[in-house]
Motif scaffolding. Structure first.
Motif, PDB file in Angstrom:
ATOM      1  N   GLY A 102       0.797  -1.217   0.000  1.00 10.10           N
ATOM      2  CA  GLY A 102       0.000   0.000   0.000  1.00 10.10           C
ATOM      3  C   GLY A 102       0.825   1.260   0.000  1.00 10.10           C
ATOM      4  N   ASP A 103       2.158   1.104   0.105  1.00 13.12           N
ATOM      5  CA  ASP A 103       3.061   2.256   0.144  1.00 13.12           C
ATOM      6  C   ASP A 103       3.793   2.391  -1.185  1.00 13.12           C
ATOM      7  OD1 ASP A 103       4.687   4.368   1.482  1.00 13.12           O
ATOM      8  OD2 ASP A 103       6.282   2.897   1.178  1.00 13.12           O
ATOM      9  N   ASP A 104       3.493   3.448  -1.935  1.00 18.37           N
ATOM     10  CA  ASP A 104       4.068   3.609  -3.270  1.00 18.37           C
ATOM     11  C   ASP A 104       5.590   3.642  -3.251  1.00 18.37           C
ATOM     12  OD1 ASP A 104       1.657   3.588  -4.542  1.00 18.37           O
ATOM     13  OD2 ASP A 104       1.460   5.767  -4.710  1.00 18.37           O
ATOM     14  N   THR A 105       6.172   4.270  -2.243  1.00 18.07           N
ATOM     15  CA  THR A 105       7.626   4.390  -2.189  1.00 18.07           C
ATOM     16  C   THR A 105       8.294   3.032  -2.074  1.00 18.07           C
ATOM     17  OG1 THR A 105       7.469   6.576  -1.153  1.00 18.07           O
ATOM     18  CG2 THR A 105       9.566   5.411  -0.942  1.00 18.07           C
ATOM     19  N   SER A 106       7.802   2.182  -1.161  1.00 20.68           N
ATOM     20  CA  SER A 106       8.423   0.872  -0.994  1.00 20.68           C
ATOM     21  C   SER A 106       8.157  -0.024  -2.197  1.00 20.68           C
ATOM     22  CB  SER A 106       7.943   0.195   0.295  1.00 20.68           C
ATOM     23  OG  SER A 106       6.540   0.048   0.310  1.00 20.68           O
ATOM     24  N   VAL A 107       6.993   0.124  -2.817  1.00 14.37           N
ATOM     25  CA  VAL A 107       6.688  -0.672  -4.014  1.00 14.37           C
ATOM     26  C   VAL A 107       7.616  -0.290  -5.159  1.00 14.37           C
ATOM     27  CG1 VAL A 107       4.994  -1.024  -5.843  1.00 14.37           C
ATOM     28  CG2 VAL A 107       4.303  -1.216  -3.456  1.00 14.37           C
ATOM     29  N   ARG A 108       7.764   0.994  -5.399  1.00 12.07           N
ATOM     30  CA  ARG A 108       8.620   1.440  -6.511  1.00 12.07           C
ATOM     31  C   ARG A 108      10.077   1.067  -6.265  1.00 12.07           C
ATOM     32  NH1 ARG A 108       5.837   4.503 -10.028  1.00 12.07           N
ATOM     33  NH2 ARG A 108       3.795   5.222  -9.315  1.00 12.07           N
ATOM     34  N   SER A 109      10.504   1.144  -5.017  1.00 12.35           N
ATOM     35  CA  SER A 109      11.866   0.743  -4.689  1.00 12.35           C
ATOM     36  C   SER A 109      12.072  -0.750  -4.938  1.00 12.35           C
ATOM     37  CB  SER A 109      12.160   1.083  -3.226  1.00 12.35           C
ATOM     38  OG  SER A 109      13.441   0.626  -2.854  1.00 12.35           O
ATOM     39  N   ALA A 110      11.078  -1.563  -4.573  1.00 11.53           N
ATOM     40  CA  ALA A 110      11.183  -3.008  -4.772  1.00 11.53           C
ATOM     41  C   ALA A 110      11.212  -3.372  -6.245  1.00 11.53           C
ATOM     42  CB  ALA A 110      10.020  -3.705  -4.077  1.00 11.53           C
ATOM     43  N   MET A 111      10.504  -2.618  -7.068  1.00 15.96           N
ATOM     44  CA  MET A 111      10.412  -2.917  -8.502  1.00 15.96           C
ATOM     45  C   MET A 111      11.664  -2.519  -9.272  1.00 15.96           C
ATOM     46  SD  MET A 111       7.373  -4.226  -9.313  1.00 15.96           S
ATOM     47  CE  MET A 111       5.702  -4.362  -8.628  1.00 15.96           C
ATOM     48  N   GLU A 112      12.491  -1.636  -8.713  1.00 18.86           N
ATOM     49  CA  GLU A 112      13.572  -1.011  -9.480  1.00 18.86           C
ATOM     50  C   GLU A 112      14.493  -2.002 -10.177  1.00 18.86           C
ATOM     51  OE1 GLU A 112      15.638   1.682  -6.975  1.00 18.86           O
ATOM     52  OE2 GLU A 112      14.109   3.268  -7.125  1.00 18.86           O
ATOM     53  N   SER A 113      14.933  -3.030  -9.477  1.00 15.73           N
ATOM     54  CA  SER A 113      15.884  -3.966 -10.084  1.00 15.73           C
ATOM     55  C   SER A 113      15.251  -5.305 -10.437  1.00 15.73           C
ATOM     56  CB  SER A 113      17.067  -4.197  -9.132  1.00 15.73           C
ATOM     57  OG  SER A 113      16.615  -4.720  -7.900  1.00 15.73           O
ATOM     58  N   ALA A 114      13.938  -5.409 -10.282  1.00 16.59           N
ATOM     59  CA  ALA A 114      13.271  -6.684 -10.562  1.00 16.59           C
ATOM     60  C   ALA A 114      13.092  -6.882 -12.062  1.00 16.59           C
ATOM     61  CB  ALA A 114      11.923  -6.734  -9.867  1.00 16.59           C
ATOM     62  N   GLU A 115      13.475  -8.048 -12.535  1.00 16.31           N
ATOM     63  CA  GLU A 115      13.227  -8.395 -13.937  1.00 16.31           C
ATOM     64  C   GLU A 115      11.920  -9.174 -14.085  1.00 16.31           C
ATOM     65  OE1 GLU A 115      16.838  -9.854 -16.077  1.00 16.31           O
ATOM     66  OE2 GLU A 115      17.769  -9.578 -14.120  1.00 16.31           O
ATOM     67  N   ARG A 116      11.558  -9.894 -13.018  1.00 15.62           N
ATOM     68  CA  ARG A 116      10.323 -10.675 -13.030  1.00 15.62           C
ATOM     69  C   ARG A 116       9.586 -10.450 -11.703  1.00 15.62           C
ATOM     70  NH1 ARG A 116      12.380 -16.500 -15.638  1.00 15.62           N
ATOM     71  NH2 ARG A 116      13.140 -15.585 -17.600  1.00 15.62           N
ATOM     72  N   VAL A 117       8.259 -10.478 -11.766  1.00 18.10           N
ATOM     73  CA  VAL A 117       7.446 -10.282 -10.569  1.00 18.10           C
ATOM     74  C   VAL A 117       6.310 -11.297 -10.560  1.00 18.10           C
ATOM     75  CG1 VAL A 117       5.894  -8.716  -9.332  1.00 18.10           C
ATOM     76  CG2 VAL A 117       7.948  -7.804 -10.441  1.00 18.10           C
ATOM     77  N   PHE A 118       6.165 -11.992  -9.440  1.00 17.04           N
ATOM     78  CA  PHE A 118       4.964 -12.781  -9.183  1.00 17.04           C
ATOM     79  C   PHE A 118       4.203 -12.054  -8.100  1.00 17.04           C
ATOM     80  CE2 PHE A 118       2.397 -15.807  -6.838  1.00 17.04           C
ATOM     81  CZ  PHE A 118       1.749 -16.488  -7.859  1.00 17.04           C
ATOM     82  N   CYS A 119       2.921 -11.780  -8.360  1.00 14.47           N
ATOM     83  CA  CYS A 119       2.154 -10.925  -7.459  1.00 14.47           C
ATOM     84  C   CYS A 119       0.863 -11.599  -7.011  1.00 14.47           C
ATOM     85  CB  CYS A 119       1.840  -9.599  -8.161  1.00 14.47           C
ATOM     86  SG  CYS A 119       1.011  -8.406  -7.119  1.00 14.47           S
ATOM     87  N   ASN A 120       0.786 -11.892  -5.714  1.00 18.59           N
ATOM     88  CA  ASN A 120      -0.444 -12.425  -5.125  1.00 18.59           C
ATOM     89  C   ASN A 120      -0.804 -11.536  -3.935  1.00 18.59           C
ATOM     90  OD1 ASN A 120      -2.628 -14.233  -4.663  1.00 18.59           O
ATOM     91  ND2 ASN A 120      -1.435 -15.227  -3.060  1.00 18.59           N
ATOM     92  N   THR A 121      -1.717 -10.615  -4.142  1.00 19.28           N
ATOM     93  CA  THR A 121      -2.087  -9.672  -3.090  1.00 19.28           C
ATOM     94  C   THR A 121      -3.075 -10.308  -2.114  1.00 19.28           C
ATOM     95  OG1 THR A 121      -3.755  -8.754  -4.599  1.00 19.28           O
ATOM     96  CG2 THR A 121      -1.639  -7.606  -4.464  1.00 19.28           C
ATOM     97  N   ASP A 122      -3.229  -9.686  -0.960  1.00 17.69           N
ATOM     98  CA  ASP A 122      -4.047 -10.222   0.114  1.00 17.69           C
ATOM     99  C   ASP A 122      -5.320  -9.401   0.269  1.00 17.69           C
ATOM    100  OD1 ASP A 122      -5.083 -11.408   2.379  1.00 17.69           O
ATOM    101  OD2 ASP A 122      -3.623 -10.506   3.749  1.00 17.69           O
ATOM    102  N   PHE A 123      -6.425  -9.930  -0.232  1.00 18.22           N
ATOM    103  CA  PHE A 123      -7.704  -9.232  -0.117  1.00 18.22           C
ATOM    104  C   PHE A 123      -8.073  -8.973   1.336  1.00 18.22           C
ATOM    105  CE2 PHE A 123     -12.233  -9.693   0.810  1.00 18.22           C
ATOM    106  CZ  PHE A 123     -12.785  -8.664   0.049  1.00 18.22           C
TER     107      PHE A 123
END
Length: 341
Positions: free
Chosen positions: A58-79
């Motif tokens: 839910g925090d844009d800053t931490s999300v964007r930081s995590a994405m910076e060097s990622a080449e692949r992402v698996f995403c399963n969010t928690d409803f």
């Protein structure tokens, strides 16, 4: 060496995806977690090949930081963190846009069936429809990309939707069978499930992880990049009969009324009752899955019987999710006497 970011990596599904990635690839796996000191997070860290990133989806800053060097992402969010269809929908779109802006090459969105759409608006299932609404938005963005000559085609070429199903491991947790007297008078285990005469779509967590890794590793060759998976579809009676045949332990199915779920599971009651009503009235596997094609793609795909034989599970309750929902209320065939929950 590639970097793979797993969002939801401390959860039941995400942790299996992490394990499958570590077993099948030489990738470096990073997991975004709110609590790096949790037991689930420390278990991942103990592998020696997982890097924990403290942050919140839910925090844009931490999300964007995590994405910076990622080449692949698996995403399963928690409803269930928010309990809101709109919140998970918005969260999913923000994660996708952050991945697009970071230039992520392969992004897998873990989805569920769009119950409200499949039932013509008759039966919304919040924790299904929220994930499915993100998948629908991905489809709209792909359509838009096809119409625009200046599009970078990111949603078309770099995003995959993996629609999953309930997992066999649910029987080890909230749906664990309870000791009791069976309808035929024997003592045994009672599978109390609000399934009516419907069929339960099921799959093993490890097989969901297999499909995720296969998609990453065969991005252009594995067929349509959006894939709906399951391994079995069983009535309550078939679940109990299969369990008894494999384990030798007497078992029976007792249907739980949907009203008991609505009234007995607190805030989650209406959501889970709607899900099981969806299974009672809509043959998810028969209509939305191609089991022969899935088994051709993954010959090791486990049926419920094969999962029982492989795991050796004999009915004991186990920890599956880090924050499991309340157990489904269990009632006798007469609906009068509550079994332990």
């Amino acid at each position: 060496m590639r970097e793979v970011l797993v969002i939801g990596g401390t959860g039941a599904m995400g942790s299996r995806v992490v394990a499958a990635l570590l077993a099948a690839t030489g990738d470096t796996v990073r997991v975004l977690t709110r609590d790096p000191s949790s037991r689930a997070a420390e278990a991942l860290l103990a592998t020696g090949r997982v890097r924990l990133l403290q942050g919140d989806v839910g925090d844009d800053t931490s999300v964007r930081s995590a994405m910076e060097s990622a080449e692949r992402v698996f995403c399963n969010t928690d409803f269930f963190s928010s309990g809101s269809v709109q919140a998970e929908h918005d969260q999913g779109l923000r994660l996708l846009e952050a991945a697009r802006e970071a230039g992520v090459d392969r992004f897998i969105w873990s989805s569920l069936d769009h119950a409200v759409s499949l039932t013509g608006g008759r039966l919304p299932v919040p924790h299904y429809d929220s994930k499915a609404s993100v998948a629908a938005a991905i489809g709209l963005r792909r359509a838009d990309e096809m119409m625009r000559k200046d599009s970078d085609g990111w949603y078309t070429n770099h995003v995959s939707v993996l629609t999953t199903a309930p997992y066999f491991e649910n029987f080890q947790a909230g749906l664990a069978p309870r000791p009791g007297t069976l309808p035929d008078g024997r003592e045994g285990l009672v599978f109390a499930i609000p399934l009516g005469s419907g069929s339960y779509p099921l799959i093993a967590l490890d097989d969901i992880a297999w499909f995720a890794v296969h998609a990453f590793e065969n991005w252009q060759a594995w067929g349509a990049r959006d894939l709906a998976v399951a391994a079995d579809s069983l009535t309550g009676d078939q679940i109990a009969a299969t369990f008894e045949r494999v384990t030798g332990r007497a078992a029976a199915y007792v249907p739980v009324p949907l009203d008991a779920v609505r009234s007995g599971m607190g805030d989650l009651g209406h959501d889970f009752a709607a899900m099981f009503e969806f299974f009672q009235t809509h043959d998810v596997v028969g209509r939305e899955r191609d089991l022969p094609a899935l088994r051709a793609l993954h010959p090791g795909l486990l049926s419920f019987e094969a999962w029982l034989r492989t795991t050796g599970w004999c009915g004991a309750e186990e920890v599956v999710q880090k924050s499991p929902p309340a157990a489904v209320p269990a009632v006798s065939r007469s609906g009068a006497d509550a079994l332990p929950s």
